[in-house]
Design a protein around this motif. Structure first.
Motif, PDB file in Angstrom:
ATOM      1  N   LYS A 528       8.881  -3.791  -0.644  1.00 49.56           N
ATOM      2  CA  LYS A 528       8.135  -2.574  -0.325  1.00 49.56           C
ATOM      3  C   LYS A 528       6.642  -2.905  -0.382  1.00 49.56           C
ATOM      4  N   ILE A 529       5.965  -2.649   0.737  1.00 48.47           N
ATOM      5  CA  ILE A 529       4.530  -2.919   0.832  1.00 48.47           C
ATOM      6  C   ILE A 529       3.789  -1.571   0.804  1.00 48.47           C
ATOM      7  N   VAL A 530       2.875  -1.446  -0.148  1.00 46.09           N
ATOM      8  CA  VAL A 530       2.059  -0.228  -0.270  1.00 46.09           C
ATOM      9  C   VAL A 530       0.615  -0.578   0.108  1.00 46.09           C
ATOM     10  N   LYS A 531       0.078   0.083   1.124  1.00 45.07           N
ATOM     11  CA  LYS A 531      -1.259  -0.258   1.639  1.00 45.07           C
ATOM     12  C   LYS A 531      -2.205   0.938   1.479  1.00 45.07           C
ATOM     13  N   THR A 532      -3.336   0.683   0.773  1.00 48.53           N
ATOM     14  CA  THR A 532      -4.340   1.736   0.577  1.00 48.53           C
ATOM     15  C   THR A 532      -5.715   1.243   1.035  1.00 48.53           C
ATOM     16  N   ARG A 533      -6.663   2.251   1.172  1.00 45.20           N
ATOM     17  CA  ARG A 533      -8.038   1.931   1.538  1.00 45.20           C
ATOM     18  C   ARG A 533      -8.970   3.014   0.968  1.00 45.20           C
ATOM     19  N   LYS A 534     -10.269   2.687   0.927  1.00 43.99           N
ATOM     20  CA  LYS A 534     -11.280   3.675   0.648  1.00 43.99           C
ATOM     21  C   LYS A 534     -11.754   4.262   1.975  1.00 43.99           C
ATOM     22  N   ASP A 547      -0.896   1.550  10.035  1.00 44.30           N
ATOM     23  CA  ASP A 547      -1.030   0.587  11.140  1.00 44.30           C
ATOM     24  C   ASP A 547      -1.647  -0.743  10.720  1.00 44.30           C
ATOM     25  N   VAL A 548      -1.404  -1.129   9.476  1.00 43.87           N
ATOM     26  CA  VAL A 548      -1.853  -2.438   9.012  1.00 43.87           C
ATOM     27  C   VAL A 548      -0.666  -3.414   9.123  1.00 43.87           C
ATOM     28  N   THR A 549      -0.853  -4.581   9.644  1.00 44.50           N
ATOM     29  CA  THR A 549       0.213  -5.564   9.902  1.00 44.50           C
ATOM     30  C   THR A 549       0.329  -6.545   8.734  1.00 44.50           C
ATOM     31  N   PHE A 550       1.633  -6.795   8.377  1.00 48.97           N
ATOM     32  CA  PHE A 550       1.951  -7.782   7.335  1.00 48.97           C
ATOM     33  C   PHE A 550       3.022  -8.725   7.875  1.00 48.97           C
ATOM     34  N   LYS A 551       3.015  -9.916   7.360  1.00 48.90           N
ATOM     35  CA  LYS A 551       4.052 -10.889   7.730  1.00 48.90           C
ATOM     36  C   LYS A 551       4.698 -11.417   6.452  1.00 48.90           C
ATOM     37  N   VAL A 552       6.080 -11.364   6.450  1.00 48.54           N
ATOM     38  CA  VAL A 552       6.860 -11.854   5.308  1.00 48.54           C
ATOM     39  C   VAL A 552       7.468 -13.197   5.701  1.00 48.54           C
ATOM     40  N   THR A 553       7.199 -14.202   4.917  1.00 48.77           N
ATOM     41  CA  THR A 553       7.732 -15.540   5.170  1.00 48.77           C
ATOM     42  C   THR A 553       8.399 -16.064   3.906  1.00 48.77           C
ATOM     43  N   GLN A 559      11.530 -17.554  11.086  1.00 50.19           N
ATOM     44  CA  GLN A 559      10.411 -17.080  11.881  1.00 50.19           C
ATOM     45  C   GLN A 559       9.494 -16.144  11.110  1.00 50.19           C
ATOM     46  N   GLY A 560       9.944 -15.647  10.036  1.00 48.17           N
ATOM     47  CA  GLY A 560       9.164 -14.638   9.338  1.00 48.17           C
ATOM     48  C   GLY A 560       9.397 -13.261   9.933  1.00 48.17           C
ATOM     49  N   ILE A 561       9.022 -12.235   9.165  1.00 42.05           N
ATOM     50  CA  ILE A 561       9.226 -10.862   9.607  1.00 42.05           C
ATOM     51  C   ILE A 561       7.869 -10.169   9.601  1.00 42.05           C
ATOM     52  N   VAL A 562       7.493  -9.522  10.710  1.00 43.80           N
ATOM     53  CA  VAL A 562       6.229  -8.809  10.849  1.00 43.80           C
ATOM     54  C   VAL A 562       6.491  -7.310  10.782  1.00 43.80           C
ATOM     55  N   VAL A 563       5.784  -6.593   9.914  1.00 45.70           N
ATOM     56  CA  VAL A 563       5.946  -5.154   9.769  1.00 45.70           C
ATOM     57  C   VAL A 563       4.565  -4.500   9.800  1.00 45.70           C
ATOM     58  N   THR A 564       4.531  -3.218  10.056  1.00 50.11           N
ATOM     59  CA  THR A 564       3.283  -2.433  10.102  1.00 50.11           C
ATOM     60  C   THR A 564       3.449  -1.207   9.232  1.00 50.11           C
ATOM     61  N   THR A 565       2.440  -0.871   8.490  1.00 49.40           N
ATOM     62  CA  THR A 565       2.532   0.284   7.591  1.00 49.40           C
ATOM     63  C   THR A 565       2.577   1.574   8.397  1.00 49.40           C
ATOM     64  N   ASN A 566       3.274   2.554   7.812  1.00 42.63           N
ATOM     65  CA  ASN A 566       3.383   3.860   8.455  1.00 42.63           C
ATOM     66  C   ASN A 566       2.232   4.769   8.030  1.00 42.63           C
ATOM     67  N   ALA A 567       2.328   6.022   8.376  1.00 41.61           N
ATOM     68  CA  ALA A 567       1.254   6.966   8.076  1.00 41.61           C
ATOM     69  C   ALA A 567       1.026   7.118   6.589  1.00 41.61           C
ATOM     70  N   GLN A 568       2.049   6.816   5.799  1.00 45.36           N
ATOM     71  CA  GLN A 568       1.903   6.888   4.354  1.00 45.36           C
ATOM     72  C   GLN A 568       1.434   5.564   3.766  1.00 45.36           C
ATOM     73  N   GLY A 569       1.138   4.650   4.635  1.00 45.65           N
ATOM     74  CA  GLY A 569       0.674   3.349   4.178  1.00 45.65           C
ATOM     75  C   GLY A 569       1.797   2.496   3.593  1.00 45.65           C
ATOM     76  N   ILE A 570       3.045   2.771   3.999  1.00 43.28           N
ATOM     77  CA  ILE A 570       4.210   2.060   3.462  1.00 43.28           C
ATOM     78  C   ILE A 570       4.851   1.223   4.567  1.00 43.28           C
ATOM     79  N   ALA A 571       5.267   0.028   4.242  1.00 38.09           N
ATOM     80  CA  ALA A 571       6.096  -0.810   5.119  1.00 38.09           C
ATOM     81  C   ALA A 571       7.271  -1.333   4.284  1.00 38.09           C
ATOM     82  N   CYS A 572       8.502  -1.089   4.802  1.00 34.60           N
ATOM     83  CA  CYS A 572       9.719  -1.529   4.089  1.00 34.60           C
ATOM     84  C   CYS A 572      10.317  -2.703   4.852  1.00 34.60           C
ATOM     85  N   VAL A 573      10.587  -3.773   4.141  1.00 35.97           N
ATOM     86  CA  VAL A 573      11.214  -4.956   4.741  1.00 35.97           C
ATOM     87  C   VAL A 573      12.613  -5.087   4.128  1.00 35.97           C
TER      88      VAL A 573
END
Length: 693
Positions: A528-534, A547-553, A559-573
């Motif tokens: 579970k990726i939690v993404k925040t900002r100021k 809409d922040v992109t992460f890559k899990v390797t 090949q790795g897995i690329v995910v993007t955070t949702n409106a809540q700043g969450i990306a589930c892999v």
């Protein structure tokens, strides 16, 4: 009264060494057989007999049909079930031989007509085979209407063939058929018995004969090798010299009206040593017998009355019948057998092979003790599970050994039939397969019934291509079990057998192959990726960053897995193999333009078993990333009078302008300076501007 028994005959020697006693004597031209005559059994004080030694059958000096001896064992016609055949009624409907038919006439002519008073008008004949300890004895009787004048001869013919000849009454003659002559010369009361054999050519059972051996015809086919059984002590006989009352006649004389008798000199009986006439070296079987009369001592005299053939079963050998059954039915596998038998056709120790539903029958087995039939070691994949000899007649095996496949038995009676069914069962096979749906590993198994009580199967890749298996062949049909000890970080997703059995209770049938497959999948978890900002416009504190992109390797991902955070700043892999099998994963953020990462990037995630929707993702696999927005500052000097002043700008922030050094005064610039500082995080910055006129 008991009769003296002969010793038990010895086990026959091979066929090439054995000969018929009577035949050899006749072939050799010996006038009197070179045999020790059998001495008649002792007679009871008031009941004289001329019975053969070794036989329990009474041949009374004054022939009759009842048992007279007070001491058993004693037999007579009234105490046995003989083969009895009546003649057609006397008169014009009686059949007889005609047109000059003689004993050597291959197919005698059958006619109808009354029998003259001076001929023997036949009424009945009977045969009985006694199987005694001293040997086999053939008993004969004839019965006629009246006592004719002159010479009387009775001939008993025994035929092997069941095919009826051209006269539609008597059988075709076969080499070795037997003619027993019962001669009463000149109306006498002391019979003399002879035997002759039907000869077809110059070879008789491997013995050379010539036409001179024919009794009368001097041409083949003929009756030949005639031998005097009485002189050799191999036969005895008598006739009734007094009337036999109906009550003692065993049905030969009617009881009504009273006073009926079997008249004197109308009944004759005889005993012949059966082994003496058929030998103890050949199996012979006679299926029919008939009686005929001649009224002359001459063998070439015409025959007259006869009694049509009756079915008989005369043999000097027993039978062995072996059946084969397999489980399952229909197997084509062949099973081999050896024997300790002596047969006429095969000599000693014949062998044979059988497959399912097959039968091997020997109807020419000489008598003997401790005979055996043995099934050889079964072929691979088979076992002998049963030997059933319950269908045998007159034979009880002394032993039946499943381990050696041997039946041991005695044959001492022509009616003996050893009939056994050998049942073989095909062994089964169990295959234990290990398949992993993903990845690979080593898996331990246990069993309480398979040859391996513990074993390990190791997969080398996902799916069937990387499976491992153990095969257990030659298993006795029955119930077996196998279980997997599921290792840490794995789940057993299925355990099935292709015959529908539960692996804990595998029902293995004969000849069956059962494959039991265990499928394992690795435990899965999520990151579970939690993404925040100021973001000032959104308010104070941390704001979700979409809409922040992460890559899990790592973790074995190719090949790795690329995910993007949702409106809540969450990306589930989801659907990640746990780190216990795969190792840790690496989560790397692609930092958006205009931001700087406030947290470590990349971060290491240790995946444990968890829900695919990240609802219960453990702390080790929950990763938080924080970003800060950046600001650009531009400071510039604009002289109102071009070149009118010189200025310099000095700031305490990092200047990212490519042509400016933040530590150098700009006073040397000839024109109005401008300084831009990019990517500044929120904070307080100072710049000193000096204008020099």
């Amino acid at each position: 009264m008991p009769h003296t028994k002969n010793p038990t005959p010895e086990t026959p020697t091979p066929t090439s060494q054995r000969r018929r006693r009577v035949r050899l004597a006749a072939v050799a031209g010996v006038g009197a057989l070179v045999l020790t005559a059998l001495v008649a059994g002792p007679a009871h004080a008031d009941h004289p007999e001329v019975s053969l030694t070794g036989s329990d059958f009474e041949i009374d000096t004054n022939a009759n049909l009842k048992v007279d001896d007070a001491t058993p064992p004693s037999l007579d016609w009234a105490s046995v079930e003989e083969n009895r055949q009546p003649d057609l009624a006397s008169g014009s409907g009686d059949d007889s031989f005609g047109q000059g038919s003689k004993e050597d006439t291959e197919v005698p002519t059958v006619v109808d007509g009354s029998i003259p008073p001076n001929k023997s008008d036949l009424k009945n004949f009977g045969t009985y085979l006694e199987e005694a300890d001293g040997g086999d004895f053939l008993h004969l009787f004839w019965h006629r209407v009246q006592d004719p004048s002159g010479t009387t001869n009775m001939d008993f013919e025994f035929n092997q063939s069941e095919t009826i000849s051209g006269n539609d009454v008597t059988p075709d003659r076969t080499e070795g058929d037997i003619l027993i002559q019962y001669d009463l010369a000149q109306g006498g009361t002391n019979p003399q018995l002879f035997v002759a054999y039907w000869l077809t050519d110059a070879d008789f059972d491997g013995t050379a004969v010539t036409k001179a051996d024919c009794v009368a015809a001097n041409a083949f086919p003929c009756w030949g090798l005639r031998a005097d059984l009485t002189a050799a002590g191999d036969a005895t006989g008598s006739i009734n010299t007094t009337d036999i009352p109906a009550a003692d006649s065993d049905g030969l004389a009617p009881l009504v009206p009273a006073g009926q008798v079997v008249s004197a000199r109308t009944f004759g009986e005889a005993t012949v040593d059966f082994s003496a006439i058929v030998g103890d070296d050949e199996c012979v079987s006679f299926g029919s017998a008939y009686l005929k009369s001649r009224s002359s001592d001459s063998f070439t005299a015409a025959m007259k009355d006869f009694i049509a053939p009756a079915d008989v079963d005369l043999t000097n050998c027993a039978k062995v019948i072996i059946h084969k059954q397999t489980d399952p039915d229909g197997a084509t596998t062949s099973f081999d057998y050896t024997t300790a038998l002596v047969t006429q056709d095969d000599g000693t120790d014949p062998s044979f092979s059988l497959s399912d539903d097959g039968t091997q029958e020997y109807d020419n087995v000489f008598f003997g003790s401790d005979l055996t039939v043995t099934e050889s070691a079964p072929p691979s994949g088979w076992s002998l599970i049963g030997i059933d000899c319950s269908a045998s007649v007159g034979v009880t095996p002394s032993s039946t050994d499943l381990v050696t496949g041997t039946v041991t038995f005695d044959l001492d009676d022509a009616d003996d039939v050893l009939e056994c069914t050998y049942t073989n069962q095909a062994k089964g096979t169990i295959v234990v397969e290990k398949v992993t749906s993903e990845r690979f590993g080593a898996f331990d198994f246990t069993s309480g019934s398979l040859p391996d009580t513990a074993f390990t199967l190791t997969t080398t890749a996902a799916g069937a291509a990387g499976k491992d298996a153990n095969t257990y062949a030659n298993l006795t049909p029955g119930t077996y079990d196998v279980a997997e000890t599921v290792p840490t970080y794995w789940n057993l997703t299925s355990a099935t057998c292709d015959d529908g059995s539960d692996p804990a209770s595998i029902d293995l049938a004969a000849g069956e192959t059962v494959t039991c497959t265990f499928v394992n999948a690795p435990e899965k978890g999520s990151i579970k990726i939690v993404k925040t900002r100021k973001h000032a416009a959104g308010g104070s504190g941390d704001q979700p960053h979409a809409d922040v992109t992460f890559k899990v390797t790592g973790g074995g991902l190719s090949q790795g897995i690329v995910v993007t955070t949702n409106a809540q700043g969450i990306a589930c892999v989801p659907d990640l193999v746990v780190s216990g099998l795969a190792g840790n994963y690496t989560v790397t953020e692609t930092v958006p333009s205009g931001y700087v990462a406030l947290s470590t990037n990349p971060q290491t995630a240790a995946v444990a078993e968890s829900a695919a929707d990240c609802s219960n993702t453990p702390a080790g696999a929950t990763k938080t990333f924080a970003n800060m927005p950046l600001t650009n500052i531009t400071v510039s000097v604009d002289s109102q009078v071009p070149g009118g002043t010189f200025s310099s700008i000095e700031c305490d922030a990092t200047i990212e302008a490519p042509d400016t050094d933040p530590d150098v005064s700009l006073s040397d610039q000839l024109d109005d300076p401008s300084v831009t500082i990019q990517g500044l995080q929120p904070g307080t910055y100072s710049c000193v501007v000096v204008i020099d006129p």
